[in-house]
Design an enzyme around this catalytic site. Sequence first.
Site, PDB file in Angstrom:
ATOM      1  N   ASP A  53       0.980  -1.242   0.015  1.00 13.51           N
ATOM      2  CA  ASP A  53       0.045  -0.107   0.058  1.00 13.51           C
ATOM      3  C   ASP A  53       0.886   1.299  -0.057  1.00 13.51           C
ATOM      4  OD1 ASP A  53       0.471  -0.139   2.594  1.00 13.51           O
ATOM      5  OD2 ASP A  53      -1.503   0.143   3.555  1.00 13.51           O
ATOM      6  N   SER A  72     -12.529   3.738  27.912  1.00 16.42           N
ATOM      7  CA  SER A  72     -12.756   2.588  27.042  1.00 16.42           C
ATOM      8  C   SER A  72     -12.832   1.593  27.930  1.00 16.42           C
ATOM      9  CB  SER A  72     -11.390   2.403  26.163  1.00 16.42           C
ATOM     10  OG  SER A  72     -11.231   1.038  26.172  1.00 16.42           O
ATOM     11  N   GLY A  96      -3.792  -6.809  19.510  1.00 18.11           N
ATOM     12  CA  GLY A  96      -2.368  -7.098  18.968  1.00 18.11           C
ATOM     13  C   GLY A  96      -2.548  -8.364  18.096  1.00 18.11           C
ATOM     14  N   SER A 138      -6.028  -4.874  12.712  1.00 14.50           N
ATOM     15  CA  SER A 138      -6.269  -3.415  12.648  1.00 14.50           C
ATOM     16  C   SER A 138      -7.227  -2.774  13.629  1.00 14.50           C
ATOM     17  CB  SER A 138      -6.690  -3.175  11.261  1.00 14.50           C
ATOM     18  OG  SER A 138      -5.859  -3.157  10.474  1.00 14.50           O
ATOM     19  N   SER A 176      -6.433  -0.749  15.815  1.00 12.42           N
ATOM     20  CA  SER A 176      -6.079   0.918  15.796  1.00 12.42           C
ATOM     21  C   SER A 176      -6.870   1.649  14.649  1.00 12.42           C
ATOM     22  CB  SER A 176      -4.799   1.208  15.908  1.00 12.42           C
ATOM     23  OG  SER A 176      -3.978   0.796  14.828  1.00 12.42           O
ATOM     24  N   GLU A 228      -2.698   7.965  12.369  1.00 14.59           N
ATOM     25  CA  GLU A 228      -1.738   7.005  12.918  1.00 14.59           C
ATOM     26  C   GLU A 228      -0.374   7.677  12.619  1.00 14.59           C
ATOM     27  OE1 GLU A 228      -3.207   3.571  13.236  1.00 14.59           O
ATOM     28  OE2 GLU A 228      -0.805   2.836  13.762  1.00 14.59           O
ATOM     29  N   ASP A 265      -5.684  -0.281   5.873  1.00 17.38           N
ATOM     30  CA  ASP A 265      -6.412  -0.767   7.124  1.00 17.38           C
ATOM     31  C   ASP A 265      -7.469   0.392   7.321  1.00 17.38           C
ATOM     32  OD1 ASP A 265      -4.193  -2.232   7.156  1.00 17.38           O
ATOM     33  OD2 ASP A 265      -3.453  -1.538   9.045  1.00 17.38           O
ATOM     34  N   TYR A 285       8.586  -1.639  11.219  1.00 14.30           N
ATOM     35  CA  TYR A 285       7.610  -1.075  10.003  1.00 14.30           C
ATOM     36  C   TYR A 285       8.218  -0.035   9.409  1.00 14.30           C
ATOM     37  CZ  TYR A 285       3.347  -0.066   7.320  1.00 14.30           C
ATOM     38  OH  TYR A 285       2.353   0.213   6.270  1.00 14.30           O
TER      39      TYR A 285
HETATM   40  C1  GLA Z   1      -0.043  -2.602   8.338  1.00 16.12           C
HETATM   41  C2  GLA Z   1      -0.202  -1.218   7.932  1.00 16.12           C
HETATM   42  C3  GLA Z   1      -0.804  -1.307   6.557  1.00 16.12           C
HETATM   43  C4  GLA Z   1      -0.173  -2.061   5.741  1.00 16.12           C
HETATM   44  C5  GLA Z   1      -0.070  -3.524   6.192  1.00 16.12           C
HETATM   45  C6  GLA Z   1       1.071  -4.497   5.499  1.00 16.12           C
HETATM   46  O1  GLA Z   1      -1.267  -3.173   8.517  1.00 16.12           O
HETATM   47  O2  GLA Z   1      -1.065  -0.267   8.741  1.00 16.12           O
HETATM   48  O3  GLA Z   1      -0.948   0.119   5.845  1.00 16.12           O
HETATM   49  O4  GLA Z   1       1.014  -1.584   5.140  1.00 16.12           O
HETATM   50  O5  GLA Z   1       0.702  -3.201   7.668  1.00 16.12           O
HETATM   51  O6  GLA Z   1       0.335  -4.795   4.226  1.00 16.12           O
END
Ligand code: GLA
Length: 387
Positions: free
Chosen positions: A36, A67, A123, A127, A129, A161, A173, A223
Amino acid sequence: MNTLELKSAYEAAYHKSATAIYFAPGRVNLIGEHTDYNGGFVFPCALSFGTYLLVAPNDEQKINFRSLNVEAVYSLELSQLTTPLPDKAWANYPIGVFAQFIKRGVVIEQGYDILFWGNVPAGAGLSSSAAMEVVTAYALNELLGTGFDRTELAKIGQKAEHEYAGVMCGIMDQFASSHGKQDHAIYLNCDTLAFDLVPVKLEGIKVVVSNTHSPHHLDSGAYNDRVRQCRLAVEQLAALRPIKYLAELSQADFEQVEHAITDEVAHRRARHVVGEVQRTKDAVEALQQGDIEQFGVLMNQSHISLRDDYEVTGPELDALAEAAWKVEGVLGSRMTGGGFGGCTVSLVREEAIPTFIEQVGKEYTEKTGLKADFYIAEIGNGAHRVE
Ligand code: GLA
């Protein structure tokens, strides 16, 4: 928790009723990993689990965040919404979204009492977050009448983010959480943000998500390193091929110019990205032609490339994928999301699911000492108002 339980939890927290409930889902990506932020294709779907947001206005000129998943409570003056909180506070995700509205010229004059509850396994790389960011963006858009479209809401979440969590993520995500559609995957061009919703109702086949419960997670450091290595590859290619994103190169183009990437690590990262973009296109085409076997083969190749060239799998994800590949009735299996810990996604024939869970679970524990969890994914809708 159902809606009724959520409402009474809100009443217990704030001693009044919520005026609205919103929801945004987590996601699972079927193929197209780490493409992405390289301008490539992805193919995620929204899950039926995600994050709920309950809200009512207050007279305090404050935004209160609670929360049901974490204890820490935050109360911010309207003037404090443009500075991140220290110590990785969870409220930075929603605060980052408020800040993006303010950056877009929106004036927030009203206080709100907000309560979150999420049922995305924590975790797990599914996604949670993004779900929190998108549910906040969706709710604010409605509460403030700002009229942003779903793509803009996804961009708001992504920027939150970047600026409030320090992860230089791509758009996948938040886009999936915002645009998801029941029983469909989103074939998204992350450069133009044009997308197609492709039906994923597979006769006799289920999407199974297997959770490593691994303590190693893709932290922002690992990352962001990948993001930088891809940029380096683009820079080293500049003299031969001035491109903005690696995904602009076809496999054949890449073979002609790859020698210009002299950094060995950046070269392997680039090779993954170019191959993965092609695999994603091929996989969607195979799915549309009903060739689910080929889709599965491409999923397996994706995992191998993420393992060997992109180096984001790790022993736990490899153990799960390798165990899955041996089970009869598994069409394909690969890591999904950012990597290291988190989950794999597998396409499994319905009749093979009990054997899958037993054999993969057993082999995984033997190899890693950890216990995996298995969910049959239900592909749900993107962000919406529940009540
Ligand atoms: C995480 C990131 C995404 C993407 C994936 C890997 O989920 O938030 O934007 O880069 O890793 O595909």
